[in-house]
Design an enzyme around this catalytic site. Structure first.
Site, PDB file in Angstrom:
ATOM      1  N   TRP A  62      29.191  38.093   5.215  1.00 37.52           N
ATOM      2  CA  TRP A  62      30.226  38.402   6.212  1.00 37.52           C
ATOM      3  C   TRP A  62      29.620  38.635   7.589  1.00 37.52           C
ATOM      4  CZ3 TRP A  62      34.530  36.409   5.201  1.00 37.52           C
ATOM      5  CH2 TRP A  62      35.030  36.395   3.889  1.00 37.52           C
TER       6      TRP A  62
ATOM      7  N   LYS B 190      41.612  44.904   0.918  1.00 40.55           N
ATOM      8  CA  LYS B 190      40.676  45.496  -0.030  1.00 40.55           C
ATOM      9  C   LYS B 190      41.041  46.957  -0.306  1.00 40.55           C
ATOM     10  CE  LYS B 190      38.200  41.716   1.056  1.00 40.55           C
ATOM     11  NZ  LYS B 190      37.429  41.158   2.157  1.00 40.55           N
TER      12      LYS B 190
ATOM     13  N   ASP C 239      32.454  46.223  10.874  1.00 40.96           N
ATOM     14  CA  ASP C 239      33.381  45.591   9.932  1.00 40.96           C
ATOM     15  C   ASP C 239      33.393  46.468   8.681  1.00 40.96           C
ATOM     16  OD1 ASP C 239      34.700  44.084   8.047  1.00 40.96           O
ATOM     17  OD2 ASP C 239      33.481  42.283   8.291  1.00 40.96           O
TER      18      ASP C 239
HETATM   19  C1  PLP Z   1      37.038  40.124   3.015  1.00 42.14           C
HETATM   20  C2  PLP Z   1      36.129  40.396   4.132  1.00 42.14           C
HETATM   21  C3  PLP Z   1      36.216  39.700   5.348  1.00 42.14           C
HETATM   22  C4  PLP Z   1      37.198  38.569   5.578  1.00 42.14           C
HETATM   23  O1  PLP Z   1      38.492  39.044   5.594  1.00 42.14           O
HETATM   24  P1  PLP Z   1      39.726  38.080   5.944  1.00 42.14           P
HETATM   25  O2  PLP Z   1      40.830  39.069   6.055  1.00 42.14           O
HETATM   26  O3  PLP Z   1      39.879  37.130   4.802  1.00 42.14           O
HETATM   27  O4  PLP Z   1      39.432  37.397   7.212  1.00 42.14           O
HETATM   28  C5  PLP Z   1      35.343  40.050   6.356  1.00 42.14           C
HETATM   29  N1  PLP Z   1      34.434  41.019   6.207  1.00 42.14           N
HETATM   30  C6  PLP Z   1      34.314  41.698   5.047  1.00 42.14           C
HETATM   31  C7  PLP Z   1      33.290  42.779   4.928  1.00 42.14           C
HETATM   32  C8  PLP Z   1      35.157  41.418   3.969  1.00 42.14           C
HETATM   33  O5  PLP Z   1      35.039  42.097   2.829  1.00 42.14           O
END
Ligand code: PLP
Length: 371
Positions: free
Chosen positions: A102, A206, A182
């Site tokens: 990511w 999540k 993030d």
């Molecule tokens: C799932 C995830 C993403 C991507 O998320 P989207 O909503 O599909 O764009 C980015 N960073 C992390 C750490 C993730 O777990």
């Protein structure tokens, strides 16, 4: 009706109590004669839902008053673009700590848009099995901010510290380098000191609610650093000024996120209790992996993710049987990410301890029979 245990990495399990409440309110929201899905986002009922969600999130995370809470869209992936647009207006370069897939995508997007991105530290050399230590982070002199991924969802690698610590990150001249994070797969998994961050963002699917919503927490003084050429829907300032309603927001996802916040407060008792439960869940699973001959996890113990636990079987020819039999036992979505294979159990907030108990029992039994 049977609800199985769901270990999906995202969109992920939601608390059963939240789904039941949404069901009860689905056709007729509190005697209004319509569903939340059918409401105008400008109606007083919906605005009350939206404001309550923000209040509860502020309370859960003890978000200081000088931070704005934004409910936006486009996934965490859109923030890979929105963040540099919002923070590079005064020039400078985006800096990154790279610890997995990511974070690498965030770097790629910054480079794609602005041609430049500095990798201030990376765990690539150790195969992303241990995060770089604070002393290894080398900011560029023109760093506009430092971005990192608190928990790499695919690799199962989690930071055990906040870069910059309590003093924050500094350039040589002493000025502050804001920290951007993030937190898609670890926000709300335990207590957090928001004041250490410039920007926190997280896709909802999540640990917050259904897909379609992104929560961003932005320090006030950073609203003035945006590039002029940015799409207006990306603008943290515009979102903040419009109460996250520049256009139609993801109304139902926002409502459900609010129900999850209420559940965290009232049913769980807050993030200290949630964190303790998450620690217990992860410890049980890692203990089972470590005690076995069949299962293994490559991550340095201090950086093992509490939310996403990847593991491989010593003999990958058993993978198919493991997946088929676990599904048969009501344990869903244990297949690892398509880019890495093996298995992954995601243990987000809404995954109950009973699910982990059932999983470790299954794993031990499988090893006895097939290992
Ligand atoms: C799932 C995830 C993403 C991507 O998320 P989207 O909503 O599909 O764009 C980015 N960073 C992390 C750490 C993730 O777990």
């Amino acid at each position: 009706m049977t609800r199985h245990f769901n270990f999906c990495a995202g969109p992920a399990a939601l608390p059963e109590a939240v789904l039941a409440r949404a069901r009860d309110e689905m056709l007729d929201y509190r005697g209004r004669g319509l569903s939340v899905m059918e409401m105008s986002h400008r109606s007083s009922d919906y605005v009350a839902i939206a404001e309550r969600a923000e209040r509860d999130l502020r309370e859960l995370l003890a978000i200081p008053d000088n931070y704005r809470v934004l409910f936006t869209q486009g996934g965490a992936t859109q923030q890979f673009a929105a963040l540099p647009y919002n923070l590079l207006g005064a020039g400078g370069t985006a800096n990154f700590v790279q610890t997995g897939i990511w974070g690498s995508k965030a770097i790629k997007e910054a480079r794609h848009l602005f041609g430049d991105a500095v990798v201030a530290a990376s765990s690539e050399a150790n195969g992303h099995t241990a995060v770089p230590r604070q002393s290894e982070i080398e900011l560029s002199e023109d760093a506009a901010y430092l971005h990192y991924t608190a928990n790499e969802t695919i690799g199962g690698l989690e930071f055990d510290y906040t870069p910059g610590g309590a003093e924050g990150l500094r350039r040589r001249d002493g000025s502050e380098v804001p920290l951007a994070c993030d937190m898609s797969s670890s926000i709300l998994s335990g207590p957090l000191d928001v004041s250490r961050f410039g920007v926190i963002y997280a896709g909802a699917q999540k640990n917050i609610g259904p897909a379609g919503l992104v929560v961003a927490i932005v320090r006030d003084d950073l609203l003035d650093r945006a590039r002029a050429d940015m799409p207006s829907l990306f603008s943290y300032r515009a979102l903040a000024e419009a109460g996250s309603m520049i256009n139609t927001p993801a109304t139902y996802s926002w409502y459900l996120a609010g129900l999850v916040f209420e559940w965290l407060k009232d049913d769980i008792g807050g993030l200290v209790a949630m964190g303790a439960s998450n620690d217990r869940k992860a410890s049980k699973l890692y203990a089972t992996i470590d005690a076995s001959e069949l299962y293994s996890n490559p991550i340095a113990p201090v950086n093992r993710s509490r939310m996403n636990v990847p593991f491989v079987l010593a003999d990958s020819r058993l993978d198919e049987a493991f997946l088929a039999e676990s599904e048969e036992a009501g344990l869903l979505n244990l297949k690892g990410h398509r880019s890495v294979g093996g298995m992954r159990a995601s243990l987000y907030n809404a995954v109950p301890e009973a699910a982990v108990d059932a999983l470790v029992d299954f794993m031990s039994d499988f090893e006895k029979r097939r290992g």
